[in-house]
Write a protein that holds these residues in place. Structure first.
Motif, PDB file in Angstrom:
ATOM      1  N   ARG A 534      -0.718   6.377  19.433  1.00 52.45           N
ATOM      2  CA  ARG A 534      -1.692   6.103  20.498  1.00 52.45           C
ATOM      3  C   ARG A 534      -3.056   6.676  20.146  1.00 52.45           C
ATOM      4  NH1 ARG A 534       0.846   7.842  25.277  1.00 52.45           N
ATOM      5  NH2 ARG A 534      -1.089   8.886  25.826  1.00 52.45           N
ATOM      6  N   LEU A 535      -4.127   5.945  20.471  1.00 56.37           N
ATOM      7  CA  LEU A 535      -5.477   6.455  20.231  1.00 56.37           C
ATOM      8  C   LEU A 535      -5.742   7.620  21.163  1.00 56.37           C
ATOM      9  CD1 LEU A 535      -7.554   3.167  19.927  1.00 56.37           C
ATOM     10  CD2 LEU A 535      -6.726   4.653  18.104  1.00 56.37           C
ATOM     11  N   THR A 536      -6.376   8.679  20.637  1.00 53.70           N
ATOM     12  CA  THR A 536      -6.663   9.833  21.492  1.00 53.70           C
ATOM     13  C   THR A 536      -7.900   9.595  22.340  1.00 53.70           C
ATOM     14  OG1 THR A 536      -7.767  10.782  19.596  1.00 53.70           O
ATOM     15  CG2 THR A 536      -5.547  11.582  20.073  1.00 53.70           C
ATOM     16  N   ARG A 537      -8.852   8.809  21.815  1.00 50.74           N
ATOM     17  CA  ARG A 537     -10.086   8.539  22.555  1.00 50.74           C
ATOM     18  C   ARG A 537     -10.270   7.040  22.700  1.00 50.74           C
ATOM     19  NH1 ARG A 537     -13.666  12.981  21.463  1.00 50.74           N
ATOM     20  NH2 ARG A 537     -12.466  14.766  22.152  1.00 50.74           N
ATOM     21  N   THR A 538     -10.566   6.611  23.892  1.00 51.21           N
ATOM     22  CA  THR A 538     -10.779   5.172  24.086  1.00 51.21           C
ATOM     23  C   THR A 538     -12.218   4.879  24.491  1.00 51.21           C
ATOM     24  OG1 THR A 538      -9.944   5.446  26.304  1.00 51.21           O
ATOM     25  CG2 THR A 538      -8.384   4.631  24.668  1.00 51.21           C
ATOM     26  N   SER A 539     -13.075   5.891  24.481  1.00 47.48           N
ATOM     27  CA  SER A 539     -14.493   5.649  24.730  1.00 47.48           C
ATOM     28  C   SER A 539     -15.296   6.581  23.827  1.00 47.48           C
ATOM     29  CB  SER A 539     -14.841   5.904  26.202  1.00 47.48           C
ATOM     30  OG  SER A 539     -14.652   7.263  26.501  1.00 47.48           O
ATOM     31  N   GLY A 540     -16.613   6.374  23.809  1.00 46.18           N
ATOM     32  CA  GLY A 540     -17.474   7.232  23.004  1.00 46.18           C
ATOM     33  C   GLY A 540     -17.461   6.846  21.533  1.00 46.18           C
ATOM     34  N   TYR A 541     -18.159   7.663  20.735  1.00 44.69           N
ATOM     35  CA  TYR A 541     -18.345   7.346  19.320  1.00 44.69           C
ATOM     36  C   TYR A 541     -17.021   7.205  18.585  1.00 44.69           C
ATOM     37  CZ  TYR A 541     -19.212   7.960  14.385  1.00 44.69           C
ATOM     38  OH  TYR A 541     -19.191   7.798  13.031  1.00 44.69           O
ATOM     39  N   GLU A 542     -16.065   8.081  18.912  1.00 50.35           N
ATOM     40  CA  GLU A 542     -14.786   8.052  18.197  1.00 50.35           C
ATOM     41  C   GLU A 542     -14.089   6.702  18.367  1.00 50.35           C
ATOM     42  OE1 GLU A 542     -12.804  11.914  18.204  1.00 50.35           O
ATOM     43  OE2 GLU A 542     -10.934  10.808  18.388  1.00 50.35           O
ATOM     44  N   SER A 543     -14.267   6.122  19.523  1.00 46.70           N
ATOM     45  CA  SER A 543     -13.645   4.821  19.758  1.00 46.70           C
ATOM     46  C   SER A 543     -14.329   3.744  18.904  1.00 46.70           C
ATOM     47  CB  SER A 543     -13.700   4.535  21.259  1.00 46.70           C
ATOM     48  OG  SER A 543     -14.053   3.250  21.521  1.00 46.70           O
ATOM     49  N   LEU A 544     -15.657   3.807  18.794  1.00 42.64           N
ATOM     50  CA  LEU A 544     -16.385   2.877  17.915  1.00 42.64           C
ATOM     51  C   LEU A 544     -15.906   3.047  16.477  1.00 42.64           C
ATOM     52  CD1 LEU A 544     -19.214   1.080  17.699  1.00 42.64           C
ATOM     53  CD2 LEU A 544     -20.007   3.170  16.615  1.00 42.64           C
ATOM     54  N   TYR A 545     -15.746   4.310  16.081  1.00 37.85           N
ATOM     55  CA  TYR A 545     -15.318   4.613  14.706  1.00 37.85           C
ATOM     56  C   TYR A 545     -13.960   3.960  14.407  1.00 37.85           C
ATOM     57  CZ  TYR A 545     -14.153   7.314  10.558  1.00 37.85           C
ATOM     58  OH  TYR A 545     -13.805   7.663   9.282  1.00 37.85           O
ATOM     59  N   VAL A 546     -13.027   4.168  15.286  1.00 39.17           N
ATOM     60  CA  VAL A 546     -11.673   3.670  15.042  1.00 39.17           C
ATOM     61  C   VAL A 546     -11.644   2.140  14.992  1.00 39.17           C
ATOM     62  CG1 VAL A 546      -9.365   3.516  16.061  1.00 39.17           C
ATOM     63  CG2 VAL A 546     -10.533   5.711  15.956  1.00 39.17           C
ATOM     64  N   GLN A 547     -12.479   1.527  15.807  1.00 43.40           N
ATOM     65  CA  GLN A 547     -12.483   0.054  15.838  1.00 43.40           C
ATOM     66  C   GLN A 547     -13.087  -0.557  14.582  1.00 43.40           C
ATOM     67  OE1 GLN A 547     -14.274  -1.533  19.463  1.00 43.40           O
ATOM     68  NE2 GLN A 547     -13.438   0.220  20.544  1.00 43.40           N
ATOM     69  N   HIS A 548     -14.013   0.175  13.939  1.00 45.53           N
ATOM     70  CA  HIS A 548     -14.791  -0.474  12.874  1.00 45.53           C
ATOM     71  C   HIS A 548     -14.638   0.147  11.487  1.00 45.53           C
ATOM     72  CE1 HIS A 548     -16.819  -3.344  15.446  1.00 45.53           C
ATOM     73  NE2 HIS A 548     -16.919  -2.384  16.354  1.00 45.53           N
ATOM     74  N   VAL A 549     -13.946   1.272  11.361  1.00 44.72           N
ATOM     75  CA  VAL A 549     -13.898   1.901  10.035  1.00 44.72           C
ATOM     76  C   VAL A 549     -12.996   1.094   9.092  1.00 44.72           C
ATOM     77  CG1 VAL A 549     -11.956   3.493  10.502  1.00 44.72           C
ATOM     78  CG2 VAL A 549     -13.733   4.125   8.842  1.00 44.72           C
ATOM     79  N   LEU A 550     -13.465   0.955   7.856  1.00 40.09           N
ATOM     80  CA  LEU A 550     -12.678   0.273   6.831  1.00 40.09           C
ATOM     81  C   LEU A 550     -11.739   1.286   6.173  1.00 40.09           C
ATOM     82  CD1 LEU A 550     -15.650  -1.719   5.222  1.00 40.09           C
ATOM     83  CD2 LEU A 550     -13.838  -2.652   6.676  1.00 40.09           C
ATOM     84  N   GLN A 551     -10.775   0.775   5.461  1.00 36.39           N
ATOM     85  CA  GLN A 551      -9.835   1.664   4.769  1.00 36.39           C
ATOM     86  C   GLN A 551     -10.530   2.397   3.609  1.00 36.39           C
ATOM     87  OE1 GLN A 551      -6.064   2.128   5.519  1.00 36.39           O
ATOM     88  NE2 GLN A 551      -7.461   1.974   7.245  1.00 36.39           N
ATOM     89  N   ALA A 552      -9.870   3.456   3.135  1.00 34.30           N
ATOM     90  CA  ALA A 552     -10.483   4.309   2.111  1.00 34.30           C
ATOM     91  C   ALA A 552     -10.803   3.542   0.836  1.00 34.30           C
ATOM     92  CB  ALA A 552      -9.551   5.477   1.805  1.00 34.30           C
ATOM     93  N   ASN A 553      -9.966   2.587   0.455  1.00 33.73           N
ATOM     94  CA  ASN A 553     -10.220   1.855  -0.792  1.00 33.73           C
ATOM     95  C   ASN A 553     -11.471   0.990  -0.694  1.00 33.73           C
ATOM     96  OD1 ASN A 553      -8.728   0.183   1.028  1.00 33.73           O
ATOM     97  ND2 ASN A 553      -8.341  -1.255  -0.615  1.00 33.73           N
ATOM     98  N   LEU A 554     -11.964   0.784   0.527  1.00 33.22           N
ATOM     99  CA  LEU A 554     -13.196   0.007   0.732  1.00 33.22           C
ATOM    100  C   LEU A 554     -14.362   0.925   1.095  1.00 33.22           C
ATOM    101  CD1 LEU A 554     -11.623  -2.981   2.707  1.00 33.22           C
ATOM    102  CD2 LEU A 554     -12.167  -2.866   0.272  1.00 33.22           C
ATOM    103  N   GLY A 555     -14.172   2.224   0.970  1.00 27.73           N
ATOM    104  CA  GLY A 555     -15.271   3.167   1.182  1.00 27.73           C
ATOM    105  C   GLY A 555     -15.346   3.768   2.569  1.00 27.73           C
ATOM    106  N   ALA A 556     -14.448   3.364   3.466  1.00 24.51           N
ATOM    107  CA  ALA A 556     -14.421   3.903   4.836  1.00 24.51           C
ATOM    108  C   ALA A 556     -15.759   3.766   5.557  1.00 24.51           C
ATOM    109  CB  ALA A 556     -13.933   5.363   4.854  1.00 24.51           C
ATOM    110  N   ASP A 557     -16.524   2.746   5.181  1.00 25.02           N
ATOM    111  CA  ASP A 557     -17.761   2.446   5.915  1.00 25.02           C
ATOM    112  C   ASP A 557     -17.380   1.664   7.177  1.00 25.02           C
ATOM    113  OD1 ASP A 557     -20.440   2.284   6.506  1.00 25.02           O
ATOM    114  OD2 ASP A 557     -20.998   1.051   4.781  1.00 25.02           O
ATOM    115  N   PHE A 558     -18.329   1.459   8.067  1.00 22.61           N
ATOM    116  CA  PHE A 558     -18.077   0.560   9.191  1.00 22.61           C
ATOM    117  C   PHE A 558     -18.229  -0.877   8.699  1.00 22.61           C
ATOM    118  CE2 PHE A 558     -19.663   3.875  12.475  1.00 22.61           C
ATOM    119  CZ  PHE A 558     -18.409   4.461  12.475  1.00 22.61           C
ATOM    120  N   ASP A 559     -17.373  -1.748   9.204  1.00 19.30           N
ATOM    121  CA  ASP A 559     -17.434  -3.147   8.756  1.00 19.30           C
ATOM    122  C   ASP A 559     -18.810  -3.756   9.008  1.00 19.30           C
ATOM    123  OD1 ASP A 559     -17.143  -3.199  11.524  1.00 19.30           O
ATOM    124  OD2 ASP A 559     -15.241  -4.285  11.523  1.00 19.30           O
ATOM    125  N   PHE A 560     -19.485  -3.351  10.099  1.00 25.13           N
ATOM    126  CA  PHE A 560     -20.764  -3.984  10.437  1.00 25.13           C
ATOM    127  C   PHE A 560     -21.958  -3.345   9.733  1.00 25.13           C
ATOM    128  CE2 PHE A 560     -20.002  -0.693  13.630  1.00 25.13           C
ATOM    129  CZ  PHE A 560     -21.230  -0.050  13.719  1.00 25.13           C
TER     130      PHE A 560
END
Ligand code: FES
Length: 574
Positions: A534-560
């Motif tokens: 379960r996600l610990t945070r569903t609002s705020g920056y952490e929620s944005l991070y979880v929704q958009h972060v790429l996997q480590a092999n892709l650099g863990a940047d945000f997709d956008f």
């Protein structure tokens, strides 16, 4: 001032109401008429913060940069961005790397800036600033703050992080008193600057120099050495010249530059964190770079830099021995460098390093007397890591590079912490410690917990290393036979999520293999029963991070955020 028209002229260069506004408010800082004569405006992007001790001296250093900018006919304007210090920021500085990059990108694009000096130091401050600047693609020069002087403790030299991990294990094993441990605190960090081992900060600074983004020796000079002030002064002069020559980032950050950096990382025994950060930077500037490149390019490079955590010495010794130019010269002489790659001063990497001396072959070894053969980052694959995992052979134990062991599984970092000291934990030195749910989404932020400490009862027996596997990262100052960045991570249902206590795992670094010895049918069964954490945070920056972060092999940047968006401002405000 006659001549070229720069980007800042659209703010300051007209007689309109808008330009009045731009100039008038700037004048409240005491700027006289003539500084609005069309000269280049240089942003000094500063990560100074007293909460980031590694960067706490950067305002002083920025003053030296300003001297150089004024002297060369530019207008320096310093601005702060969020600063991410490894030693204080919770839950992990990596959670905020992409956020800082957004701060940097929008600060540069939205302001009257023609070129920028990026003041970096502590680990994430370097990739964050370079990622943000790369998305704008203006002329940019990186000025690292430099490493701390060597630590001094009980008559011997100690290094940031690396010796702390050792001391901590010594206390747990009963080999060091608590009093001595506390005493080491002030002895380890005794000057301004970032970690003095070849940890992530020193590695990333070296990556910047190898990419051509710093002046020669930009990554090596200690923070407290007056030669770093002189370097800052020259950085100021150089950025003005870069703006005149339109020497923008995309001219420097070429595919060849990244290949040089990967080879340098292998020669340094540099941090595994560089893999993620360089892939993310390459993504911003539009250069394709993959894990495969890391394995292929680093494989025939020897580790020649004898620095902790892979070796014995520290950054201060390294600078006195010749620093990065001596390493570049060695790689160039071994035909492992794209010599023509451009650098910030307009010269090629080879022109900057071809005559560099090596004053201490103990610290910077000769090619035929390396610290390790095949020093690059090993990229492992197999049914446990279909999209790859990394291991740093130079920091691992030779006898564990080929190993089969029984898995002892920790579902997350809390589970690990609550179990590892248990004398009844069913574990011996042949086991493989497996930690789940510490990847980009799982932690979230992909904390540096992959080099998890060994069980106390094994430490007391004198065991010093075990195979450890996780989707986490590890500190660049850490060491051990540690498999990191397992992709896909457990939190999104990667095979790591399916490992159970008692499974057998095969590691074969030479063959680049990481295999879970469990049948496909059994794994299918486990997958059907698997539930995402379960996600610990569903609002705020952490929620944005979880929704958009790429996997480590892709650099863990945000997709956008991937890609260059240039420096053009879509709309004007007035
Ligand atoms: Fe800042 Fe190591 S804690 S560089």
């Amino acid at each position: 001032m006659a001549g070229k028209t720069f980007r800042s002229a659209s703010w300051f260069g007209n007689l309109t109401k808008e330009s009045f506004i731009h100039r008038s408010w700037m004048r409240n800082q005491g700027l006289p008429d003539h500084v609005f004569d069309g000269r280049p405006v240089v942003g000094i992007c500063n990560t100074w913060s007293e909460l980031t001790p590694c960067n706490a001296h950067l305002r002083d250093l920025a003053e030296r940069v300003k001297r150089g900018i004024w002297e060369a006919g530019g207008l320096p304007l310093e601005f702060p961005v969020m600063s991410t210090g490894e030693s204080n920021l919770r839950p992990t500085a990596m959670l905020f790397r992409n956020l800082v990059s957004m701060d940097v990108e929008e600060s540069i694009r939205g302001n009257p800036i023609d070129g920028v000096v990026l003041m970096t130091g502590c680990d994430k401050t370097t990739p964050a600033l370079v990622m943000g600047a790369a998305s704008c693609d203006l002329p940019a020069l990186v000025l690292p703050g430099g490493p701390m002087l060597n630590g001094q403790f009980h008559g011997r030299e100690i290094g940031s992080g690396t010796d702390l991990w050792q001391f901590s294990e010594d206390v747990r094993a009963g080999r060091m008193t608590q009093q001595a441990f506390m005493e080491a605190e002030s002895c380890m960090s005794r000057s301004i600057g970032h970690c003095n081992t070849m940890g992530t900060a020193s590695t990333m600074a070296a990556m910047m120099e190898s990419l051509g983004l710093t002046l020669p020796q930009g990554s090596s000079i200690p923070a407290a050495d007056s030669r770093r002030w002189a370097l800052a002064h020259m950085a100021g002069r150089t950025i003005v010249e870069m703006i005149h020559a339109d020497r923008r980032m995309s001219r420097i950050l070429t595919r060849q530059a990244f290949e040089n950096a990967i080879r340098v990382n292998a020669a340094l025994g540099g941090s595994t964190n560089a893999v993620i950060h360089l892939i993310a930077i390459a993504g911003r500037i539009g250069v394709p770079l993959t894990l495969h490149d890391w394995d292929r390019l680093g494989r025939d490079v020897r580790t020649i830099v004898n620095l902790k955590p892979s070796g014995a010495w520290l950054m201060e010794d390294y600078y006195y021995a010749g620093g990065l130019p001596a390493v570049l010269r060695c790689l160039g002489e071994q035909s492992r460098l794209h010599k023509n790659a451009l650098t910030v001063n307009g010269k090629s990497l080879w022109e900057n390093s071809q005559d560099a001396p090596n004053w201490n072959p103990e610290v910077i070894r000769a090619w035929d007397q390396p610290l390790a053969h095949g020093g690059g980052i090993a990229v492992l694959r197999g049914n446990l890591a279909p999209d790859g995992a990394v291991l740093k052979p130079s920091a691992a134990s030779a006898h564990l590079l080929r190993h089969q062991g029984r898995a002892v599984v920790f579902e997350n970092i809390e589970h690990y912490k609550s179990t590892i000291e248990d004398p009844n934990l069913d574990v011996d030195e042949s086991c493989v410690l497996v930690l789940k749910n510490c990847g980009p989404r799982g932690y979230p932020g992909m904390a540096e917990v992959g080099n998890m400490g060994l069980p106390k009862k094994l430490l007391q027996k004198g065991v010093t290393d075990m195979v450890r596997i996780s989707d986490a990262r590890m500190s660049g100052t850490a060491y051990g036979t540690v498999v990191l960045h397992v992709c896909p991570e457990a939190a999104i249902g990667g095979p790591l999520a399916l490992v159970q206590d008692g499974d057998f795992i095969d590691l074969d670094v030479e063959q680049r293999r990481l295999h879970l010895a469990v049948s496909t049918e059994e794994l299918e069964k486990r997958r059907a029963a698997w539930m995402a954490p379960r996600l610990t945070r569903t609002s705020g920056y952490e929620s944005l991070y979880v929704q958009h972060v790429l996997q480590a092999n892709l650099g863990a940047d945000f997709d956008f955020l991937v890609g260059t968006r240039g420096s053009e401002v879509p709309r004007e405000s007035h």
